[in-house]
Design a protein around this motif. Structure first.
Motif, mmCIF file in Angstrom:
data_model
loop_
_atom_site.group_PDB
_atom_site.id
_atom_site.type_symbol
_atom_site.label_atom_id
_atom_site.label_comp_id
_atom_site.label_asym_id
_atom_site.label_seq_id
_atom_site.Cartn_x
_atom_site.Cartn_y
_atom_site.Cartn_z
ATOM 1 N N LEU A 140 33.870 42.605 26.245
ATOM 2 C CA LEU A 140 32.697 43.208 26.866
ATOM 3 C C LEU A 140 31.464 42.860 26.030
ATOM 4 O O LEU A 140 31.377 43.258 24.863
ATOM 5 N N PRO A 141 30.511 42.115 26.573
ATOM 6 C CA PRO A 141 29.305 41.792 25.816
ATOM 7 C C PRO A 141 28.451 43.029 25.610
ATOM 8 O O PRO A 141 28.358 43.899 26.471
ATOM 9 N N GLY A 142 27.858 43.124 24.469
ATOM 10 C CA GLY A 142 27.007 44.267 24.176
ATOM 11 C C GLY A 142 26.351 44.088 22.830
ATOM 12 O O GLY A 142 26.255 42.979 22.306
ATOM 13 N N ALA A 143 25.877 45.172 22.255
ATOM 14 C CA ALA A 143 25.230 45.113 20.950
ATOM 15 C C ALA A 143 25.810 46.217 20.057
ATOM 16 O O ALA A 143 25.224 47.297 19.942
ATOM 17 N N PRO A 144 26.945 46.016 19.401
ATOM 18 C CA PRO A 144 27.750 44.785 19.469
ATOM 19 C C PRO A 144 28.725 44.815 20.650
ATOM 20 O O PRO A 144 28.881 45.844 21.301
ATOM 21 N N GLY A 145 29.400 43.711 20.868
ATOM 22 C CA GLY A 145 30.396 43.645 21.927
ATOM 23 C C GLY A 145 31.708 44.298 21.499
ATOM 24 O O GLY A 145 31.918 44.610 20.323
ATOM 25 N N ARG A 146 32.562 44.495 22.462
ATOM 26 C CA ARG A 146 33.855 45.116 22.195
ATOM 27 C C ARG A 146 34.959 44.254 22.786
ATOM 28 O O ARG A 146 34.777 43.601 23.820
ATOM 29 N N ILE A 147 36.119 44.272 22.124
ATOM 30 C CA ILE A 147 37.332 43.638 22.634
ATOM 31 C C ILE A 147 38.257 44.745 23.102
ATOM 32 O O ILE A 147 38.602 45.651 22.329
ATOM 33 N N VAL A 148 38.641 44.688 24.362
ATOM 34 C CA VAL A 148 39.471 45.737 24.957
ATOM 35 C C VAL A 148 40.850 45.148 25.263
ATOM 36 O O VAL A 148 40.961 44.139 25.967
ATOM 37 N N VAL A 149 41.876 45.780 24.721
ATOM 38 C CA VAL A 149 43.262 45.349 24.940
ATOM 39 C C VAL A 149 44.092 46.577 25.241
ATOM 40 O O VAL A 149 43.953 47.622 24.580
ATOM 41 N N GLY A 175 30.286 33.422 20.389
ATOM 42 C CA GLY A 175 29.523 32.355 21.028
ATOM 43 C C GLY A 175 28.569 32.831 22.101
ATOM 44 O O GLY A 175 27.877 32.012 22.707
ATOM 45 N N ARG A 176 28.511 34.142 22.346
ATOM 46 C CA ARG A 176 27.649 34.716 23.390
ATOM 47 C C ARG A 176 27.858 33.987 24.724
ATOM 48 O O ARG A 176 26.916 33.549 25.380
ATOM 49 N N HIS A 177 29.102 33.868 25.093
ATOM 50 C CA HIS A 177 29.446 33.106 26.296
ATOM 51 C C HIS A 177 28.952 33.771 27.579
ATOM 52 O O HIS A 177 28.799 33.101 28.599
ATOM 53 N N ALA A 241 35.116 41.300 36.316
ATOM 54 C CA ALA A 241 34.442 40.003 36.147
ATOM 55 C C ALA A 241 33.912 39.889 34.724
ATOM 56 O O ALA A 241 32.705 39.966 34.475
ATOM 57 N N VAL A 242 34.825 39.728 33.760
ATOM 58 C CA VAL A 242 34.460 39.617 32.353
ATOM 59 C C VAL A 242 35.211 38.446 31.744
ATOM 60 O O VAL A 242 36.140 37.893 32.335
ATOM 61 N N LEU A 243 34.815 38.085 30.529
ATOM 62 C CA LEU A 243 35.473 37.001 29.810
ATOM 63 C C LEU A 243 36.837 37.478 29.330
ATOM 64 O O LEU A 243 36.961 38.550 28.730
ATOM 65 N N ALA A 244 37.857 36.660 29.603
ATOM 66 C CA ALA A 244 39.213 37.070 29.233
ATOM 67 C C ALA A 244 40.067 35.845 28.970
ATOM 68 O O ALA A 244 39.823 34.760 29.514
ATOM 69 N N ALA A 245 41.087 36.040 28.126
ATOM 70 C CA ALA A 245 41.994 34.934 27.804
ATOM 71 C C ALA A 245 42.797 34.498 29.013
ATOM 72 O O ALA A 245 43.352 33.396 29.039
ATOM 73 N N THR A 246 42.868 35.357 30.017
ATOM 74 C CA THR A 246 43.637 35.033 31.224
ATOM 75 C C THR A 246 42.770 34.392 32.302
ATOM 76 O O THR A 246 43.225 34.198 33.432
#
Length: 333
Positions: A140-149, A175-177, A241-246
């Protein structure tokens, strides 16, 4: 202007066809940067060309010509653009700008949603583990971003594969993708021909994160297993609709990871840069020709006014003495 105004349109089509096929076989990081730059430059050239073509029709409206103090007859004589082309360009320009506005609103809403979700996720560290059996993992992009698993995803992977998964998601945040995605979504909204660039760009971002994860864990095979298992585990899950390894074309990503690292060849990017430079130069040349066309029409109107009234229009904007003013003294200006 006859040729140069159409060059950005042609460059857009060429890059939309060739670039996605070319960059898939190249190093993903420079490929993503090139696709982002290509999307921005070509959409500016696209809008600029449409605006110049539309102006030629708009400027021939008598009320507009009267307000601008130029000659409609001169424009029709020297203008090489058909009115039908100008009308279609005007419609395409309006449609593209309206679509851009809608896409911009959606993108802002998406980013606001992502930041709100960052605040809702429990904990205050970068990694948030959800007590959920449904396999899912995303950034999840943010300031700062978070990784959700989710715990369901963690149970599907081994220790090394978990490390690879987290390294992949960290690469997205570092990388601020999400900014790359924003560029591609907005440019594709303006010009649907750029959708292949957006699709290729999304694949390049996932490959970029894959390669950084492989460097982090020291094994391309481990990352390939992590990507494959994560995708299989979450295949039936509706993902946000987020960035994910899948995300992306998983079979192609796994195949790329099981192969040697992609070559860092600069020739395709140099060729693309030359096309983008040609696009910019052509648009600048077309804009200059359009300005000269208006100057010619203004001089023609000045000449007509002088013949009718015997005195040139006082507001005549000329960069050099005009024929209509030659028989008057300098005091007339």
């Amino acid at each position: 202007m006859t040729i140069s105004v159409y060059v950005p349109l042609v460059v857009t089509v060429v890059l939309a066809v060739l670039a996605p096929r070319t960059v898939r076989q190249r190093a993903p990081r420079p490929a993503a940067w090139f696709l982002a730059c290509a999307a921005v430059v070509t959409v500016i050239g696209w809008l600029g060309s449409l605006a110049l073509l539309a102006f030629t029709g708009f400027a021939q409206i008598p009320e507009v010509a009267e307000e601008g103090h130029w000659s409609v007859a001169a424009l029709r004589t020297h203008d090489p653009v058909f009115l039908s082309v100008a009308a279609v360009s005007a419609l395409a320009l309006v449609a593209g700008l309206m679509s851009l506005g809608v896409a911009a609103v959606r993108q802002v809403r998406h980013l606001v949603w992502a930041r709100r979700e960052c605040g809702r996720v429990p904990g205050d560290t970068e990694l948030a583990v959800l007590d959920d059996d449904v396999p899912q993992a995303f950034a999840l992009p943010g300031a700062p971003g978070r990784i959700v698993v989710s715990r369901g995803m963690l149970r599907c992977l081994g220790d090394a594969e978990r490390e690879a998964l987290l390294a992949h998601e960290r690469a997205h945040l570092r990388g601020r993708h999400h900014l790359f995605q924003t560029v591609w979504r907005l440019t594709a909204a303006v010009n649907p021909l750029l959708r292949p660039l957006a699709e290729a760009g999304g694949f390049a971002l996932e490959r970029w994160a894959d390669e950084e994860a492989a460097d982090r864990v020291g094994s391309r095979t481990v990352v390939a297993r992590a990507v494959g298992r994560a995708a299989l585990a979450s295949s039936a899950v509706r993902r946000p609709a987020v960035l994910a390894a899948t995300g992306g074309a998983v079979p192609q990503r796994v195949q790329a990871l099981l192969s040697p690292p992609p070559p860092r060849r600069s020739l395709p990017f140099v060729a693309g840069a030359l096309l983008l430079t040609l696009c910019c130069l052509s648009l600048a040349n077309a804009a200059s020709d359009s300005e000269n066309l208006v100057d010619t029409a203004e001089r023609a109107q000045c000449t007509t006014d002088a013949r009718v009234t015997g005195t040139p229009w006082a507001g005549c904007r000329l960069h050099e003495p005009a024929p209509c003013c030659d028989h008057h003294g300098a005091d007339d200006h």
